[in-house]
Design an enzyme around this catalytic site. Structure first.
Site, PDB file in Angstrom:
ATOM      1  N   HIS A  13       0.994  -1.021   0.061  1.00 41.82           N
ATOM      2  CA  HIS A  13       0.073  -0.115   0.007  1.00 41.82           C
ATOM      3  C   HIS A  13       0.778   1.304  -0.214  1.00 41.82           C
ATOM      4  CE1 HIS A  13      -3.880   2.082   1.220  1.00 41.82           C
ATOM      5  NE2 HIS A  13      -3.162   2.989   0.984  1.00 41.82           N
ATOM      6  N   HIS A  15       1.680   5.313  -1.627  1.00 44.81           N
ATOM      7  CA  HIS A  15       1.335   6.614  -2.456  1.00 44.81           C
ATOM      8  C   HIS A  15       2.777   7.281  -2.901  1.00 44.81           C
ATOM      9  CE1 HIS A  15      -2.956   6.558  -1.030  1.00 44.81           C
ATOM     10  NE2 HIS A  15      -2.235   6.198   0.119  1.00 44.81           N
ATOM     11  N   ARG A  17       2.490   9.648  -5.650  1.00 44.61           N
ATOM     12  CA  ARG A  17       2.176  10.729  -6.492  1.00 44.61           C
ATOM     13  C   ARG A  17       2.689  10.775  -7.739  1.00 44.61           C
ATOM     14  NH1 ARG A  17      -1.208  10.888  -2.207  1.00 44.61           N
ATOM     15  NH2 ARG A  17      -0.271  11.662  -0.435  1.00 44.61           N
ATOM     16  N   ASN A  41      -4.887   7.264  -6.301  1.00 48.76           N
ATOM     17  CA  ASN A  41      -5.651   8.828  -6.067  1.00 48.76           C
ATOM     18  C   ASN A  41      -4.849   9.752  -6.407  1.00 48.76           C
ATOM     19  OD1 ASN A  41      -3.754   8.152  -3.716  1.00 48.76           O
ATOM     20  ND2 ASN A  41      -4.893   9.303  -2.259  1.00 48.76           N
ATOM     21  N   LYS A  99      -9.173  -0.324  -6.295  1.00 45.99           N
ATOM     22  CA  LYS A  99      -9.393   0.486  -4.929  1.00 45.99           C
ATOM     23  C   LYS A  99     -10.687   1.181  -4.830  1.00 45.99           C
ATOM     24  CE  LYS A  99      -7.882   2.104  -0.904  1.00 45.99           C
ATOM     25  NZ  LYS A  99      -6.681   3.082  -0.799  1.00 45.99           N
ATOM     26  N   HIS A 136     -10.577   0.959   1.343  1.00 45.46           N
ATOM     27  CA  HIS A 136     -10.466   2.018   2.535  1.00 45.46           C
ATOM     28  C   HIS A 136     -11.657   2.121   3.275  1.00 45.46           C
ATOM     29  CE1 HIS A 136      -8.955   6.189   4.167  1.00 45.46           C
ATOM     30  NE2 HIS A 136     -10.037   5.959   4.628  1.00 45.46           N
ATOM     31  N   HIS A 174      -4.970  -0.651   5.497  1.00 44.69           N
ATOM     32  CA  HIS A 174      -4.638   0.090   6.688  1.00 44.69           C
ATOM     33  C   HIS A 174      -5.387  -0.046   8.043  1.00 44.69           C
ATOM     34  CE1 HIS A 174      -7.211   2.919   4.747  1.00 44.69           C
ATOM     35  NE2 HIS A 174      -6.235   3.385   3.849  1.00 44.69           N
ATOM     36  N   ASP A 247       1.193   2.777   3.650  1.00 45.09           N
ATOM     37  CA  ASP A 247       0.447   3.720   3.359  1.00 45.09           C
ATOM     38  C   ASP A 247       1.329   4.789   3.399  1.00 45.09           C
ATOM     39  OD1 ASP A 247      -1.691   5.116   2.528  1.00 45.09           O
ATOM     40  OD2 ASP A 247      -2.750   5.320   4.666  1.00 45.09           O
ATOM     41  N   ALA A 263      -4.040  14.693   5.341  1.00 43.86           N
ATOM     42  CA  ALA A 263      -3.956  13.488   5.931  1.00 43.86           C
ATOM     43  C   ALA A 263      -2.881  12.615   5.428  1.00 43.86           C
ATOM     44  CB  ALA A 263      -5.041  12.576   5.993  1.00 43.86           C
TER      45      ALA A 263
HETATM   46  O1  DOR Z   1      -3.808   9.430   5.478  1.00 43.88           O
HETATM   47  C1  DOR Z   1      -3.947   9.155   4.207  1.00 43.88           C
HETATM   48  N1  DOR Z   1      -3.303   9.755   3.408  1.00 43.88           N
HETATM   49  N2  DOR Z   1      -4.837   8.318   4.143  1.00 43.88           N
HETATM   50  C2  DOR Z   1      -5.226   7.935   2.963  1.00 43.88           C
HETATM   51  O2  DOR Z   1      -6.209   7.172   2.751  1.00 43.88           O
HETATM   52  C3  DOR Z   1      -4.869   8.650   1.813  1.00 43.88           C
HETATM   53  C4  DOR Z   1      -3.439   9.244   1.781  1.00 43.88           C
HETATM   54  C5  DOR Z   1      -3.020  10.140   0.689  1.00 43.88           C
HETATM   55  O3  DOR Z   1      -3.081   9.959  -0.406  1.00 43.88           O
HETATM   56  O4  DOR Z   1      -2.698  11.306   1.397  1.00 43.88           O
HETATM   57 ZN    ZN Z   2      -3.413   5.013   1.473  1.00 41.15          ZN
END
Ligand code: DOR
Ligand code: ZN
Length: 339
Positions: A13, A15, A17, A41, A99, A136, A174, A247, A263
Site C-alpha cells: 500500500h 502513495h 504521487r 488517488n 481500490k 479504504h 490500513h 500507506d 492526511a
Molecule cells: O492518510 C492518508 N493519506 N490516508 C489515505 O487514505 C490517503 C492518503 C493520501 O493519499 O494522502
Molecule cells: Zn493510502
C-alpha cells in the site's frame, strides 16, 4: 555487529504521487522494497488501464539506475467504472487490483463511491475475474465520529460485501482498530489486511497531547492504545492474513502545516526500520519476514522475492526533512538501518 537478513520485502500500500515529488519518494521505496502496490488517488484519479500504463511509465522513469523495482498498479473504482473496464484490467499484466474509496473519505477521494451498494455489479465482475478489491474502510457520514468510522464501516458495509461476494479477494487496507482485526481474523481466507508502521507505533495521543502534531495525522486516524495493541498482536502473530502496507503518503510541508492540513504520514524513507522497531519492542523479530516479505505476495498469488536485504542494529537519527517533506518521527532515533 548485530544484523538481520530477510527476504526482500514488498509494500502492498503506497502513495508515490506524480511530478516532482515522485522523484524524491520513489528511490526511498525502491531501495528497500522489490514491489509496491501503487495507489491510484492522483488528481485526476487513475481510473482506466490506459491511465495506469501512462502512470506506470512515469514511475519507471523515477527508479534510480541499477535498482530493481516493480510497481504494481491499482485502478480507482468509481460509479463510472464499467464491467468492460474491469475485464480490460484483468487482461493487463500490470494491473493487480481495484481500490475503493468511499467518496470524501480521504485525500483525492471526491471521485469515490457514495453508495457502495450501487457498485455491487462491479464487485461481481471483480469476483468473476479474481481481481482483488482494496478497501479504504471508513464511513463518511458526518454524524459518525471520526474515531468510529472504521468499525461502523464494517457493520454497515463490509459484512454485507463479504456475504454477497464470498469468492472476492478483499484487502481491508490500513486497519486501525481491534474490531477490524477481529473481523479479518474471523472471515474466510479471501480477506486480508495491511497494517502501517504508524498504526503499530503510535496511539492518538501523539497527534494531540502536548501540542498538535500534523505529521502524525493520517486517515484512518490513529486510535486509542487498546487498538494499537490489537494491531501489534495481529502483526506479530504469524497470521498470514496481516501483511505490510506502509500507506506512506507524502504531502509537502506547507500542506501538512496548514489550518486545514492534509492526511498522510511520510514513511518510505525508512519504512522497514520503523516496522522493525515495532517488532523488536515485542521481541518478535522472527515474525518480521513473514509479515514483510511473504504473506502479501502469497495473498496476491505472486512469487516470493528471492533476493535478501540486510539490516544492521545501529542508532541513527531521522533527518528533519527530505527535500520539502517532513518524515514520520523527524529528528528521532531509529535502532536499525538497512545496509
Ligand atoms: O492518510 C492518508 N493519506 N490516508 C489515505 O487514505 C490517503 C492518503 C493520501 O493519499 O494522502
Ligand atoms: Zn493510502
Amino acid at each position: 555487529m548485530k544484523t538481520l537478513t530477510i527476504t526482500r520485502p514488498d509494500d502492498f500500500h503506497l502513495h508515490v504521487r506524480n511530478g516532482a515529488i515522485l522523484k524524491t519518494v520513489l528511490p526511498h521505496t525502491a531501495r528497500q522494497f522489490a514491489r509496491a502496490m501503487i495507489m491510484p488517488n492522483l488528481k485526476p484519479p487513475v481510473i482506466t488501464v490506459t491511465q495506469a500504463l501512462v502512470y506506470r511509465e512515469e514511475i519507471l522513469q523515477a527508479i534510480p539506475d541499477g535498482v530493481n523495482f516493480t510497481p504494481l498498479m491499482a485502478l480507482y473504482l468509481t460509479t463510472a467504472t464499467t464491467i468492460d473496464d474491469i475485464q480490460q484490467a484483468a487482461q493487463c499484466e500490470h494491473i493487480y487490483a481495484f481500490k475503493l474509496y468511499p467518496a470524501g473519505a480521504t485525500t483525492n477521494s471526491d471521485a469515490g463511491v457514495a453508495d457502495v451498494t450501487k457498485i455491487y455489479p462491479l464487485f461481481a465482475a471483480l469476483e468473476k475475474y479474481d481481481l482483488p478489491l482494496l478497501i479504504h474502510g471508513e464511513v463518511t457520514d458526518e454524524n459518525c465520529d471520526i474515531f468510529d468510522r472504521e468499525h461502523v464501516f464494517i457493520e454497515r458495509h463490509l459484512i454485507d460485501i463479504v456475504k454477497n461476494f464470498p469468492c472476492l479477494r478483499i484487502v481491508f487496507e490500513h486497519v486501525t482498530t481491534k474490531e477490524a482485526v477481529q473481523f479479518v481474523e474471523s472471515t474466510s481466507n479471501k480477506i486480508a489486511a495491511t497494517i502501517t508502521p504508524q498504526h503499530l507505533l503510535f496511539n492518538r495521543n501523539v497527534i494531540l497531547a502536548g501540542g498538535i502534531k500534523p505529521h502524525y495525522y493520517c486517515l484512518p486516524i490513529l486510535k486509542r492504545e487498546i487498538h494499537r495493541k490489537a494491531l501489534v498482536k495481529a502483526a506479530i502473530s504469524g497470521n498470514s492474513k496481516f501483511f505490510l502496507g506502509t500507506d506512506s503518503a507524502p504531502h509537502y510541508t506547507h500542506l501538512k502545516e496548514n489550518s486545514c492540513g492534509c492526511a498522510g504520514c511520510y514513511s518510505a524513507f525508512g519504512a522497514l526500520e520503523l516496522y522493525i522497531d515495532a517488532f523488536e519492542s515485542e521481541n518478535a523479530l522472527d515474525k518480521l519476514e513473514g509479515f514483510a516479505s511473504f504473506y502479501g505476495s502469497d495473498f496476491y498469488g505472486l512469487s516470493r522475492n528471492v533476493e535478501t536485504i540486510m539490516l544492521e542494529k545501529i542508532d541513527w537519527q531521522i533527518p528533519a526533512s527530505y527535500d520539502d517533506l517532513i518524515p514520520l518521527k523527524a529528528g528521532e532515533v531509529l535502532h536499525w538501518k538497512m545496509i
